[in-house]
Structure formats: structure tokens, C-alpha cells
Enzyme design. Structure first.
Site, short mmCIF file in Angstrom:
data_model
loop_
_atom_site.label_atom_id
_atom_site.label_comp_id
_atom_site.label_asym_id
_atom_site.label_seq_id
_atom_site.Cartn_x
_atom_site.Cartn_y
_atom_site.Cartn_z
N ARG A 99 15.32 -12.76 -15.88
CA ARG A 99 14.96 -11.97 -14.81
C ARG A 99 13.63 -12.00 -14.92
NH1 ARG A 99 17.58 -10.93 -11.70
NH2 ARG A 99 19.56 -11.79 -12.88
N LYS A 134 0.90 -0.06 0.75
CA LYS A 134 2.33 -0.54 1.17
C LYS A 134 2.69 -1.06 0.04
CE LYS A 134 1.81 2.97 5.58
NZ LYS A 134 2.84 2.92 6.63
N LYS A 166 -10.14 6.78 8.01
CA LYS A 166 -8.50 7.31 8.38
C LYS A 166 -9.31 8.76 8.59
CE LYS A 166 -4.79 5.07 7.69
NZ LYS A 166 -3.90 4.92 6.80
N GLU A 199 -10.47 4.76 11.65
CA GLU A 199 -9.56 5.04 12.56
C GLU A 199 -9.41 5.74 13.65
OE1 GLU A 199 -5.00 5.47 10.23
OE2 GLU A 199 -5.33 7.83 11.59
N ASP A 221 -5.27 3.63 16.07
CA ASP A 221 -3.99 4.00 15.35
C ASP A 221 -2.40 4.70 16.48
OD1 ASP A 221 -1.97 5.18 13.14
OD2 ASP A 221 -3.19 8.03 14.04
#
Length: 282
Positions: A99, A134, A166, A199, A221
Site C-alpha cells: 500500500r 501547494k 509576495k 510579486e 500576479d
């Protein structure tokens, strides 16, 4: 031991602890410890294979006596019916590692398949597809390995190997100039040779960055393709450029044709479907 190997080893240990606990009582109750056997990794869906090298490490860490014969290497396009590898050893070991190996390989192969799809759309341009942070907690190294196997490029691995200023950093710092100046001073003070990316949300912010300088890459962005084309012209090759935010598979090529160096795509890792495969006795 390098950081990548250390993180993979910790992940494997944690995964076995999570899955096996104080013992795989199903296997231990009905399979003799001396029983030997073979299992094959059967591909059931077309895609790009990834995770073979990690699978070998999973088998080796659990039971070094297991023998792995690989027929298809990472990065190869596969189809239903292909056999990627055959593993021979104690049946108890085959059943207890099945698994975890499948979870890793299905996830990595799904990411490599998705990345390959995006990379093919960019063929003929100078634009490369980037991953993001992410990722599945604890699995980032494996997921970013899969992006590279699929033909993509890794952005930073984490918060430690690049400075990415950012919108929130800029707002909390009090503006573009303060954010960049402090980042440069920090690197100098700490003796760190880190790339600095910033950014920008509009042309005013972009102009501020161009006036100040001192960065390695500028991220546009949520710019439209039209805005991106103008932004690339403004940068004029002085810095690396990256597009991010709201970019879909259907609009990917439009952004690439604006001349941007990189396009970052969270979808490579955050919501990918695993590639279908099974580990069957043979």
C-alpha cells in the site's frame, strides 16, 4: 546525509508507523514467515511513470532481502497492461509494503503525468512550467521530484531556499522598496546567497521594482495575457519573469507566447488524480 534523503527516510518511517502500527495482523495471521513469492506492478492507465526509485527505497528499508527487477524507468510513458517491475521476497514483506509503495507511485505518477501534459503545451516556447508550495504536507520532496520527472521545473523547495516577497510581505513591510531593501540587507547580514523574487500586482508596482532593482525574478500576479505582454516588454530581459494566478491549462499557451520565462501552476500538485496501478501476485 542530504536534506532530500533525510526527508524521504522520515516520510517512509512515518508512513509505515501509520499503516502497520503494532503489526499487520491480517498478514501475520495467515501467511507463514517463511513463505516466499513475487508480485508485479501492473499499470492500468496511460500516463508517465514516476516513483520507481522511491519504491525501491521503500522495499529496501522494510526488508533489505527483497529483490526488485525494474522493467520501466521513471519518466517513461506507460499504458494499461505494462509491467513496471517485479518484486521477489517474503510474502509477508510484499503484503506489508504494497500500500505504501502504491500510494507513493500512484501520486507521483499522477503528478508527472499532469506536468508532462502542461510541458507539452509549452513546447516551441522558451517558457517552463513551475510547481508551487501547494503540496501534500510531508510529501513535498516526492511531489517535486515527480514534477521534474514529468518535465517541469521546481520553484523553491520551501521557505528556506529562496526569498519570495509576495503581496502580504510587501503590505506588512510597508511597500515594495522597504521589502526589497530589507531582504537584501538580511541576506548580507546572514551571509546567505538567496535569490530574491518579488510579486507585483499592477504596472505601478512593476515600475517601482524596475526603478529600485536588486531582485532576480519578478512575478506577475493575476495579470491578463495582454498585461503580461506589456510587463515582459517593460522588464526587457533585465530580470527573470514569472506568471502566476488564475492561469488554466487552456490559457497556458497564451501566457507563454507573451515571452514570460516561467509559469507557476499549483494544479500540478494540489489536486492531481493518482495514476491507476496495482501490485498483484505473479
Amino acid at each position: 546525509m542530504n536534506k532530500e534523503k533525510e526527508l524521504i527516510d522520515k516520510l517512509i518511517d512515518l508512513a509505515f508507523a501509520e499503516d502497520i502500527g503494532d503489526g499487520d495482523h491480517t498478514t501475520l495471521s495467515c501467511i507463514p514467515a517463511t513463505a516466499m513469492g513475487k508480485s508485479k506492478l501492473l499499470i492500468k492507465e496511460a500516463g508517465v511513470l514516476a516513483g520507481i526509485e522511491v519504491a525501491k527505497e521503500i522495499f529496501n528499508r522494510f526488508d533489505p532481502t527483497m529483490k526488485v527487477e525494474v522493467f520501466i524507468n521513471d519518466g517513461t510513458e506507460v499504458k494499461p497492461g505494462d509491467v513496471a517491475m517485479v518484486v521477489e521476497g517474503k510474502v509477508q514483506s510484499l503484503l506489508q509494503t504494497e500500500r505504501l509503495m502504491l500510494n507513493v507511485m500512484q501520486r507521483m505518477s499522477g503528478i508527472a503525468t499532469m506536468t508532462c501534459k502542461y510541458a507539452k503545451v509549452l513546447e516551441g516556447t522558451n517558457t517552463r512550467v513551475l510547481d508551487t508550495r501547494k503540496t501534500t504536507p510531508g510529501m513535498r520532496i516526492l511531489e517535486k521530484m515527480a514534477v521534474k520527472i514529468g518535465g517541469g521545473v521546481n520553484h523553491r523547495i520551501g521557505l528556506f531556499d529562496m526569498i519570495l516577497l509576495k503581496d502580504n510581505h510587501v503590505d506588512f513591510a510597508g511597500g515594495i522598496d522597504k521589502a526589497i531593501t530589507r531582504a537584501k540587507e538580511y541576506c548580507k547580514e546572514k551571509g546567505k546567497d538567496l535569490k530574491i523574487e518579488i510579486e507585483v500586482r499592477n504596472f505601478d508596482e512593476l515600475q517601482q521594482v524596475l526603478d529600485l532593482g536588486g531582485v532576480d525574478r519578478i512575478m506577475f500576479d493575476n495579470f491578463t495575457p495582454e498585461m503580461t505582454k506589456k510587463a515582459v516588454e517593460m522588464v526587457a530581459g533585465k530580470y527573470e519573469t514569472e506568471s502566476s494566478g488564475g492561469i488554466t491549462f487552456d490559457t497556458l499557451r497564451d501566457y507563454a507566447e507573451c515571452g514570460v520565462d516561467f509559469i507557476s501552476v499549483g494544479a500540478l500538485t494540489h489536486s492531481v488524480k493518482g495514476l491507476d496501478m496495482s501490485f498483484k501476485a505473479c
